[in-house]
Design a protein around this motif. Structure first.
Motif: not given
Length: 479
Positions: A434-435, A438, A444-445, A470-475, A478
């Protein structure tokens, strides 16, 4: 550096593009890997070019592949007393073993293997087919020919033998020396083998290479076409070398052969490069012809892994423009409404292996759920190759702990390669994926991705797992 296309661009380096600054410009314009032509590059020049490519790689932060193209057996006639002679169709002309200046009746042929192998009825094409001869009498020391077409022959012109299987290997003494020099650097990812005739040619080279480079077979002789399935099986990749192929075989057959070779390689999951005269007019002009644009587009529509520039980037007046033009054509074609359907129609059936089943499932899930990208962990490159074989509509991010693997995969369709250490556990695997998606600009998140890997982690050849995240808000993930 994120590419907005899936087909790769292979650019040849030469006098117009040997400087480090120019190599960086070519990479930024769209070149994914570079070719060093050993027909023209000395060992010192080759080593200098490698150093400059690796310096650009370090600055750009992307793995860049390097291909060393071996010259192969170059067959040429000797010299003439007057430098050249005029011939007439229908006349007799002899090639023999007499090391003396030629005239309008004969010329020295310094290749005893040709004198011994040619049989009556075989064709001999001189100077890229500008002069065509037909053998009438052969005694192992001379070949008495009839001039079929063409009116002139001059010093040291090349000889092509479309009907003759020569009893020579793929490597000449020069090629052996060049291959040794290439392997000594430890920095070259692919070696292209010229004038492959049979699978045995590859077996000989593989003993020398011992897995240190990928072997790319250049298909440019009818004898190779006759045994193409065996050659593909022993090759790591193929190049459709249309220049010599169009000399040795009727020109009108080359487009069909190109399609056959691309599809055969896609079925086998082997990378295939389309080469020669793709933007030939850009050697001297800043824009290509409409026919050249269509030629490049055809290779992209067929799903070739890479398209190659030769003299356009090596010695032309507009090397950067040639690369950027090729990149623009490819990007536009891949956005065409009909492109996905054409690629889908040519997709081969998966082989009965775990890696193929996982790659098929990853593509289907990604396309059905409209996921952002496919991420595959690949140590040896096999998982990346199988993922690319499916030709998914979404990007493929190939994560590898091996720098040589990432560089070698730079020729493969659709792969965005990132050098990354193996994950510690499944949670770390998902978070890293995920990181990186992104960070590399592929998501993107809130976006979802699918990850393929092998358990136990870090075990080559064990691809057996799919994970949607899925990509969380912190990259990170999630989940």
């Amino acid at each position: 550096m994120k590419r907005n296309r899936k087909v790769k661009i292979l650019a040849t380096l030469g006098p117009a593009s040997a400087e480090e600054e120019m190599i960086q410009k070519l990479h930024e314009a769209g070149a994914d890997l570079f070719r060093i032509n050993m027909s023209h590059a000395s060992h010192d020049v080759m080593r200098t070019m490698i150093q400059r490519i690796r310096a650009v790689e370090a600055r750009c932060g992307r793995p860049i592949g390097i291909l060393a193209d071996l010259q192969g057996p170059k067959l040429r006639v000797g010299k003439f007393a007057e430098g050249k002679v005029d011939l007439v169709p229908g006349q007799t002309f002899t090639l023999d073993n007499k090391d003396e200046p030629g005239d309008d009746k004969r010329v020295f042929l310094p290749h005893p293997e040709i004198l011994e192998a040619v049989r009556p009825g075989h064709r001999l094409l001189i100077d890229d087919g500008k002069l065509s001869l037909r053998a009438e009498k052969c005694d192992g020391k001379s070949i008495v020919c009839t001039v079929v077409s063409g009116t002139r022959i001059s010093d040291r012109k090349g000889v092509s033998l479309p009907d003759t299987l020569l009893p020579v290997g793929a490597l000449t003494p020069k090629d052996h020396a060049d291959l040794d020099a290439v392997l000594e650097t430890g920095e070259v990812d692919w070696v292209a083998l010229s004038f492959i005739q049979r699978p045995e040619d590859l077996a000989d080279v593989r003993k020398v290479a011992r897995g240190r480079v990928g072997l790319m077979s250049k298909i440019e002789k009818p004898q190779a076409i006759e045994r193409i399935d065996e050659i593909i099986e022993l090759s790591d990749a193929l190049m459709v070398a249309r220049g010599d192929l169009g000399v040795e075989m009727p020109l009108e057959t080359v487009p069909g052969l190109q399609k056959q070779l691309i599809r055969a390689c896609r079925k086998a999951g082997k990378p295939v490069v389309v080469a020669t005269q793709m933007l030939e007019s850009m050697i001297t002009a800043p824009v290509p012809t409409r026919a050249e644009v269509s030629d490049v587009a055809t290779a992209v529509f067929e799903g070739a892994d890479a398209i190659m520039l030769s003299a356009e980037s090596a010695s032309g007046a507009y090397p950067v423009e040639a690369v950027s033009t090729m990149a623009s054509i490819a990007t536009t074609v891949e956005r065409e409404p009909h492109y996905p359907g054409i690629i889908y129609a040519q997709r081969p059936q998966p082989e009965a292996t775990g890696a193929d089943a996982i790659s098929l499932a990853a593509r289907q899930i990604a396309e059905t759920l409209k996921l952002t990208s496919i991420v595959c962990y690949t140590a040896t490159g096999t998982t990346g190759l199988r993922a690319a074989r499916e030709r998914p509509q979404v990007p493929i991010i190939a994560l590898s702990p091996s720098t040589p693997t990432a560089r070698r995969l730079s020729v493969v369709w659709g792969l965005h390669c990132v050098i990354e250490q193996d994950a510690n556990d499944l949670e770390d695997m998902v978070n890293r994926a995920c990181r990186i998606v992104a960070a590399e600009g592929f998501g993107k998140p809130g976006d979802r991705i699918i990850i393929s890997a092998g358990v136990p982690l870090g075990t080559p050849g064990s691809t057996n797992l799919l994970r949607i995240a899925y990509i969380g808000s912190d990259g990170l993930s999630g989940i």
